[in-house]
Design a protein around this motif. Structure first.
Motif, PDB file in Angstrom:
ATOM      1  N   ASP A 171      -1.201   7.661  -1.890  1.00  0.00           N
ATOM      2  CA  ASP A 171      -1.889   6.094  -0.759  1.00  0.00           C
ATOM      3  C   ASP A 171      -2.598   5.618  -2.817  1.00  0.00           C
ATOM      4  N   ASP A 180       0.696  -1.559   0.284  1.00  0.00           N
ATOM      5  CA  ASP A 180      -0.175  -0.094  -0.063  1.00  0.00           C
ATOM      6  C   ASP A 180       1.091   0.750  -0.037  1.00  0.00           C
ATOM      7  N   ALA A 235      -4.747   3.313  -3.858  1.00  0.00           N
ATOM      8  CA  ALA A 235      -6.296   3.124  -4.435  1.00  0.00           C
ATOM      9  C   ALA A 235      -6.681   4.986  -4.753  1.00  0.00           C
TER      10      ALA A 235
END
Length: 144
Positions: free
Chosen positions: A103, A85, A105
């Protein structure tokens, strides 16, 4: 017409001689050994299938990534690294270099580290980096 019944051994059947009995015993052992090997092979195949099913880990390139990340105006991406991540992008700016953590995502900046000294030698070109962990580099990087 009736069928003869061969299931019963009659008193007139002669016993096998010792050589034939040894061959018959040897064939029975061979059949038992090959059956055990075949059974062990089936067990190994099914164990491998169950192992693969139970230890499935998705490919990191299938993970959700943001389509774009903002590296700032006038910045040039020198290198990008993806690990779990953590997306680290090394950029060259007017005042030096910066290491940006994103990040993956959402594409939002988690923290920037800015350095006043410029790099003397540029790392590998981003377009030449390939592999499943570098899937995010094949996506568009925007400059605002």
């Amino acid at each position: 017409m009736s069928q003869p019944d061969y299931r019963e051994e009659g008193p007139d059947e002669a016993p096998l001689d010792p050589a034939t009995q040894r061959v018959q015993a040897k064939l029975k052992r061979l059949l038992l050994g090959s059956s055990l090997i075949m059974f062990a092979g089936f067990v190994a195949v099914f164990a491998a299938i169950l192992y693969k099913i139970n230890t499935y880990e998705p490919d990191p390139s299938e993970a959700p990534f943001a389509a774009t990340v903002d590296v700032g105006p006038g910045a040039e991406v020198l290198q990008a690294t993806l690990s779990g991540d953590l997306l680290l992008v090394l950029v060259k700016e007017e005042g030096g270099t910066a290491l940006l953590r994103f990040d993956p995502a959402t594409g939002k900046t988690a923290w920037p580290d800015r350095y006043s000294r410029p790099l003397t030698a540029a790392p590998t070109d981003v377009a030449s980096v390939t592999g499943p962990r570098c899937a995010v580099m094949n996506r568009r990087v925007t400059k605002k």
